[in-house]
Write a protein that holds these residues in place. Structure first.
Motif, PDB file in Angstrom:
ATOM      1  N   SER A  98       0.835  -1.194   0.000  1.00 54.21           N
ATOM      2  CA  SER A  98       0.000   0.000   0.000  1.00 54.21           C
ATOM      3  C   SER A  98       0.878   1.256   0.000  1.00 54.21           C
ATOM      4  O   SER A  98       2.048   1.221   0.378  1.00 54.21           O
ATOM      5  CB  SER A  98      -0.919   0.009   1.217  1.00 54.21           C
ATOM      6  OG  SER A  98      -0.220   0.440   2.365  1.00 54.21           O
ATOM      7  N   GLN A  99       0.282   2.342  -0.423  1.00 49.62           N
ATOM      8  CA  GLN A  99       1.038   3.598  -0.485  1.00 49.62           C
ATOM      9  C   GLN A  99       1.471   4.050   0.900  1.00 49.62           C
ATOM     10  O   GLN A  99       2.572   4.576   1.067  1.00 49.62           O
ATOM     11  CB  GLN A  99       0.208   4.659  -1.189  1.00 49.62           C
ATOM     12  CG  GLN A  99      -0.020   4.310  -2.641  1.00 49.62           C
ATOM     13  CD  GLN A  99      -1.136   5.096  -3.279  1.00 49.62           C
ATOM     14  OE1 GLN A  99      -1.942   5.716  -2.611  1.00 49.62           O
ATOM     15  NE2 GLN A  99      -1.192   5.058  -4.594  1.00 49.62           N
ATOM     16  N   THR A 113       4.452   2.084   1.868  1.00 48.23           N
ATOM     17  CA  THR A 113       5.604   2.585   1.115  1.00 48.23           C
ATOM     18  C   THR A 113       6.136   3.870   1.731  1.00 48.23           C
ATOM     19  O   THR A 113       7.354   4.039   1.864  1.00 48.23           O
ATOM     20  CB  THR A 113       5.237   2.813  -0.360  1.00 48.23           C
ATOM     21  OG1 THR A 113       4.749   1.590  -0.901  1.00 48.23           O
ATOM     22  CG2 THR A 113       6.431   3.284  -1.159  1.00 48.23           C
ATOM     23  N   GLN A 147      10.464   2.634  -5.618  1.00 48.12           N
ATOM     24  CA  GLN A 147       9.060   2.791  -5.219  1.00 48.12           C
ATOM     25  C   GLN A 147       8.247   3.421  -6.352  1.00 48.12           C
ATOM     26  O   GLN A 147       7.610   4.454  -6.203  1.00 48.12           O
ATOM     27  CB  GLN A 147       8.960   3.602  -3.923  1.00 48.12           C
ATOM     28  CG  GLN A 147       9.818   3.083  -2.798  1.00 48.12           C
ATOM     29  CD  GLN A 147       9.750   1.579  -2.608  1.00 48.12           C
ATOM     30  OE1 GLN A 147       8.670   0.987  -2.544  1.00 48.12           O
ATOM     31  NE2 GLN A 147      10.910   0.954  -2.515  1.00 48.12           N
ATOM     32  N   THR A 148       8.246   2.782  -7.496  1.00 48.56           N
ATOM     33  CA  THR A 148       7.608   3.333  -8.690  1.00 48.56           C
ATOM     34  C   THR A 148       6.092   3.438  -8.552  1.00 48.56           C
ATOM     35  O   THR A 148       5.486   4.352  -9.107  1.00 48.56           O
ATOM     36  CB  THR A 148       7.971   2.502  -9.929  1.00 48.56           C
ATOM     37  OG1 THR A 148       7.609   1.134  -9.692  1.00 48.56           O
ATOM     38  CG2 THR A 148       9.462   2.591 -10.232  1.00 48.56           C
ATOM     39  N   ALA A 149       5.471   2.529  -7.815  1.00 47.47           N
ATOM     40  CA  ALA A 149       4.015   2.593  -7.645  1.00 47.47           C
ATOM     41  C   ALA A 149       3.622   3.866  -6.895  1.00 47.47           C
ATOM     42  O   ALA A 149       2.654   4.538  -7.265  1.00 47.47           O
ATOM     43  CB  ALA A 149       3.503   1.360  -6.915  1.00 47.47           C
ATOM     44  N   LEU A 150       4.372   4.204  -5.867  1.00 50.09           N
ATOM     45  CA  LEU A 150       4.091   5.428  -5.118  1.00 50.09           C
ATOM     46  C   LEU A 150       4.304   6.650  -6.003  1.00 50.09           C
ATOM     47  O   LEU A 150       3.452   7.537  -6.065  1.00 50.09           O
ATOM     48  CB  LEU A 150       4.975   5.523  -3.874  1.00 50.09           C
ATOM     49  CG  LEU A 150       4.882   6.841  -3.096  1.00 50.09           C
ATOM     50  CD1 LEU A 150       3.482   7.019  -2.508  1.00 50.09           C
ATOM     51  CD2 LEU A 150       5.941   6.901  -2.011  1.00 50.09           C
ATOM     52  N   SER A 193       4.211   6.930  -9.186  1.00 53.37           N
ATOM     53  CA  SER A 193       3.220   7.061 -10.259  1.00 53.37           C
ATOM     54  C   SER A 193       1.841   7.434  -9.723  1.00 53.37           C
ATOM     55  O   SER A 193       1.007   7.950 -10.471  1.00 53.37           O
ATOM     56  CB  SER A 193       3.150   5.785 -11.092  1.00 53.37           C
ATOM     57  OG  SER A 193       2.677   4.711 -10.313  1.00 53.37           O
ATOM     58  N   ALA A 194       1.583   7.200  -8.439  1.00 52.76           N
ATOM     59  CA  ALA A 194       0.293   7.560  -7.838  1.00 52.76           C
ATOM     60  C   ALA A 194       0.215   9.044  -7.507  1.00 52.76           C
ATOM     61  O   ALA A 194      -0.872   9.581  -7.314  1.00 52.76           O
ATOM     62  CB  ALA A 194       0.056   6.737  -6.572  1.00 52.76           C
TER      63      ALA A 194
END
Length: 97
Positions: free
Chosen positions: A2-3, A6, A36-39, A41-42
């Protein structure tokens, strides 16, 4: 991941870097942050730009002693702490929109 998890991972990495005397600590920290690319990009695109700016200066500064570098590691770490605080706020606003 989850963000929020992260964000906490990055806070822990930042605190670890603050207390580390390992010569590879900055490189490991930057690698962890960039992974931490997902964070990233969010968040709005500007967040990634600002983070990369701080990370690049942190890496450049790690090549020199504190006195011979124009970048204060402490200031950069403080700015990354502020970045995390702002990222958390932005994620809250996005979730509530």
């Amino acid at each position: 991941m989850s963000q929020q998890v992260t964000i906490e991972l990055l806070r822990t990495a930042l605190n670890t870097l603050r207390t580390s005397s390992d010569s590879n600590a900055v490189a490991v920290f930057c690698q962890t942050w960039r992974a931490q690319t997902a964070l990233l990009s969010a968040l709005p695109p500007r967040f990634a730009e600002v983070a990369e700016n701080f990370l690049g200066r942190l890496e450049a500064g790690s090549l020199f002693t504190e006195e011979s570098c124009s970048f204060s590691q402490q200031d950069l770490l403080d700015n990354l702490q502020l970045w995390l605080d702002q990222a958390e706020l932005a994620l809250g606003r996005i979730a509530n929109a």
